[in-house]
Design an enzyme around this catalytic site. Sequence first.
Site, PDB file in Angstrom:
ATOM      1  N   ARG A 159     -11.374   3.840 -12.164  1.00 23.32           N
ATOM      2  CA  ARG A 159     -12.776   3.799 -11.716  1.00 23.32           C
ATOM      3  C   ARG A 159     -12.997   5.397 -11.502  1.00 23.32           C
ATOM      4  NH1 ARG A 159     -11.849  -0.076 -13.362  1.00 23.32           N
ATOM      5  NH2 ARG A 159     -12.077  -2.269 -12.105  1.00 23.32           N
ATOM      6  N   SER A 229     -17.015  -5.215  -6.366  1.00 19.90           N
ATOM      7  CA  SER A 229     -16.014  -5.062  -5.421  1.00 19.90           C
ATOM      8  C   SER A 229     -16.467  -3.649  -4.642  1.00 19.90           C
ATOM      9  CB  SER A 229     -14.635  -4.647  -6.178  1.00 19.90           C
ATOM     10  OG  SER A 229     -14.461  -5.536  -7.083  1.00 19.90           O
ATOM     11  N   GLU A 324     -15.099   1.738  -3.726  1.00 20.37           N
ATOM     12  CA  GLU A 324     -15.347   2.112  -5.050  1.00 20.37           C
ATOM     13  C   GLU A 324     -16.931   2.260  -4.941  1.00 20.37           C
ATOM     14  OE1 GLU A 324     -14.040  -1.130  -7.604  1.00 20.37           O
ATOM     15  OE2 GLU A 324     -15.941  -0.645  -8.725  1.00 20.37           O
TER      16      GLU A 324
HETATM   17  C1  LIG Z   1     -21.914  -8.573  -8.873  1.00 23.03           C
HETATM   18  C2  LIG Z   1     -21.083  -7.309  -9.369  1.00 23.03           C
HETATM   19  C3  LIG Z   1     -19.964  -7.149 -10.059  1.00 23.03           C
HETATM   20  C4  LIG Z   1     -19.314  -6.115 -10.555  1.00 23.03           C
HETATM   21  N1  LIG Z   1     -18.333  -6.262 -11.097  1.00 23.03           N
HETATM   22  C5  LIG Z   1     -17.460  -5.026 -11.720  1.00 23.03           C
HETATM   23  C6  LIG Z   1     -16.522  -5.016 -12.386  1.00 23.03           C
HETATM   24  O1  LIG Z   1     -15.946  -6.117 -12.713  1.00 23.03           O
HETATM   25  N2  LIG Z   1     -15.919  -3.977 -12.780  1.00 23.03           N
HETATM   26  C7  LIG Z   1     -16.433  -2.528 -12.392  1.00 23.03           C
HETATM   27  O2  LIG Z   1     -15.795  -1.744 -12.800  1.00 23.03           O
HETATM   28  N3  LIG Z   1     -17.545  -2.708 -11.783  1.00 23.03           N
HETATM   29  C8  LIG Z   1     -18.188  -3.945 -11.290  1.00 23.03           C
HETATM   30  N4  LIG Z   1     -19.376  -3.669 -10.602  1.00 23.03           N
HETATM   31  C9  LIG Z   1     -19.858  -2.517 -10.510  1.00 23.03           C
HETATM   32  C10 LIG Z   1     -21.133  -1.709 -11.039  1.00 23.03           C
HETATM   33  O3  LIG Z   1     -21.591  -2.743 -11.785  1.00 23.03           O
HETATM   34  C11 LIG Z   1     -20.442  -0.831 -12.027  1.00 23.03           C
HETATM   35  O4  LIG Z   1     -19.859   0.293 -11.366  1.00 23.03           O
HETATM   36  C12 LIG Z   1     -21.269  -0.006 -13.120  1.00 23.03           C
HETATM   37  O5  LIG Z   1     -20.801   0.784 -13.901  1.00 23.03           O
HETATM   38  C13 LIG Z   1     -22.554   0.686 -12.211  1.00 23.03           C
HETATM   39  O6  LIG Z   1     -23.613   0.761 -13.374  1.00 23.03           O
HETATM   40  P1  LIG Z   1     -25.116   0.886 -12.759  1.00 23.03           P
HETATM   41  O7  LIG Z   1     -25.735   1.254 -14.190  1.00 23.03           O
HETATM   42  O8  LIG Z   1     -25.647   0.132 -11.904  1.00 23.03           O
HETATM   43  O9  LIG Z   1     -24.925   2.572 -12.145  1.00 23.03           O
HETATM   44  P2  LIG Z   1     -25.363   3.046 -10.717  1.00 23.03           P
HETATM   45  O10 LIG Z   1     -24.763   2.081  -9.369  1.00 23.03           O
HETATM   46  O11 LIG Z   1     -26.883   3.051 -10.916  1.00 23.03           O
HETATM   47  O12 LIG Z   1     -24.737   4.369 -10.809  1.00 23.03           O
HETATM   48  C14 LIG Z   1     -23.413   4.630 -10.510  1.00 23.03           C
HETATM   49  C15 LIG Z   1     -23.049   6.095 -10.529  1.00 23.03           C
HETATM   50  O13 LIG Z   1     -23.222   6.491 -11.988  1.00 23.03           O
HETATM   51  C16 LIG Z   1     -24.211   7.538 -11.833  1.00 23.03           C
HETATM   52  N5  LIG Z   1     -24.991   7.486 -13.036  1.00 23.03           N
HETATM   53  C17 LIG Z   1     -25.492   6.366 -13.421  1.00 23.03           C
HETATM   54  N6  LIG Z   1     -26.168   6.773 -14.612  1.00 23.03           N
HETATM   55  C18 LIG Z   1     -25.681   7.684 -15.048  1.00 23.03           C
HETATM   56  C19 LIG Z   1     -25.922   8.750 -16.223  1.00 23.03           C
HETATM   57  N7  LIG Z   1     -26.790   8.224 -17.258  1.00 23.03           N
HETATM   58  N8  LIG Z   1     -25.288  10.009 -16.378  1.00 23.03           N
HETATM   59  C20 LIG Z   1     -24.621  10.430 -15.190  1.00 23.03           C
HETATM   60  N9  LIG Z   1     -24.437   9.879 -14.194  1.00 23.03           N
HETATM   61  C21 LIG Z   1     -24.953   8.562 -13.895  1.00 23.03           C
HETATM   62  C22 LIG Z   1     -24.916   7.599 -10.581  1.00 23.03           C
HETATM   63  O14 LIG Z   1     -25.465   8.668 -10.204  1.00 23.03           O
HETATM   64  C23 LIG Z   1     -23.963   6.897  -9.656  1.00 23.03           C
HETATM   65  O15 LIG Z   1     -22.959   7.856  -9.282  1.00 23.03           O
HETATM   66  C24 LIG Z   1     -20.092  -4.862 -10.308  1.00 23.03           C
HETATM   67  C25 LIG Z   1     -21.124  -4.807  -9.443  1.00 23.03           C
HETATM   68  C26 LIG Z   1     -22.027  -5.928  -8.966  1.00 23.03           C
HETATM   69  C27 LIG Z   1     -23.098  -6.019  -8.015  1.00 23.03           C
END
Ligand SMILES: Cc1cc2nc3c(=O)[nH]c(=O)nc-3n(C[C@H](O)[C@H](O)[C@H](O)COP(=O)(O)OP(=O)(O)OC[C@H]3O[C@@H](n4cnc5c(N)ncnc54)[C@H](O)[C@@H]3O)c2cc1C
Length: 328
Positions: A159, A229, A324
């Site tokens: 991560r 998580s 995380e």
């Molecule tokens: C129900 C649920 C289940 C989940 N299951 C998992 C799982 O199984 N495994 C896992 O690893 N994660 C999981 N996650 C966590 C999450 O979905 C991931 O970390 C995902 O990658 C976040 O994506 P996001 O687009 O929502 O990013 P955001 O939460 O909007 O951003 C995350 C980070 O990335 C940065 N960021 C976003 N876009 C960009 C870009 N284009 N360029 C540079 N920086 C950027 C943001 O500034 C922030 O620091 C889960 C979340 C939920 C709610």
Amino acid sequence: MTNHHFPIPNTFGMPVKARVYAEYRSVEELREFLLQFRGEKLLHIGAGSNLLFTSDFNGVILHSAMRRARCVSEDADHVLIEADNGLVLDELIAQLCDMGISGLENLSYIPGEVGASAVQNVGAYGVEAKDVIDSVRTLAVADGSERIFTNEECRYGYRDSIFKNELKGKYIITHVVYRLNKHFAPRLDYGNLRGEVGANPTPTDVREAVIRIRRQKLPEISELGSAGSFFKNPIVPREIYDEIAASYERVPHFEQDGGVKIPAAWLIEQCGWKGKSIGGAQCYPKQPLVLVNANNATPQDVMALADAICKDVQSKFGITISPEVNYI
Ligand SMILES: Cc1cc2nc3c(=O)[nH]c(=O)nc-3n(C[C@H](O)[C@H](O)[C@H](O)COP(=O)(O)OP(=O)(O)OC[C@H]3O[C@@H](n4cnc5c(N)ncnc54)[C@H](O)[C@@H]3O)c2cc1C
């Protein structure tokens, strides 16, 4: 009067607002925004599924409305797919599975977008994004110049990546290039995945099995706010694991990176937090690694719950667990 007007999408359901919310439809438009907002406090978000906003955001939230994917090259065994940062990862995976292209199917149903998946190195069911990322295209926040990072240059870990450390906030990922397979070699060794898929599975069979398992264990974000998580699973020296294993029956664990990974969910459950709440924030009864917004939780409720859990794990096991989720 506050000048924060624009609601910020976030799956935790925190009622937070930003001074400016700017969505772009092309790399050129993103570059214009970077010039326009130079010197201001900036945050690029995806689906907001790994964020805990602790208050309103006094700055500019950037988001991508670019949502396409294209094949950039292929040979007999592999396909290079370039996906826009704003495409929902799960939508990309569904399209790829339909085409019989494999490599990402174990990551089905993670709610984030493509750009963030390469920041966070998302992982599930024995696969991490880094396993199939070929390269990442970016724009520098400072001057809008383009830079491509190879997989090695992204310095991926659990991560973790360079975009969460030295280069945090310095580059915006605009596209991710994935190196995917034309011949399917399913990865089924994690959890109960093998038992859930039938014989000779297709990528779609694996995707559907992953979705079934996830639906049983994790809250649906449309029904209950969360960021998945909340904590990372700690990797501890063998001596610490041996000490715990001497006092508890069957401690779940995995050998990793020269240490022993102990599921944070198990540690939290042993501390009695499963199902418990502080204010409107709850430690999810079906999966204690997830903190949920059970009843109009404030960011302070979530932080208080997370802190109390960390403190108890530290004093009971001597292990530090860290979030995380990104606190903003
Ligand atoms: C129900 C649920 C289940 C989940 N299951 C998992 C799982 O199984 N495994 C896992 O690893 N994660 C999981 N996650 C966590 C999450 O979905 C991931 O970390 C995902 O990658 C976040 O994506 P996001 O687009 O929502 O990013 P955001 O939460 O909007 O951003 C995350 C980070 O990335 C940065 N960021 C976003 N876009 C960009 C870009 N284009 N360029 C540079 N920086 C950027 C943001 O500034 C922030 O620091 C889960 C979340 C939920 C709610």
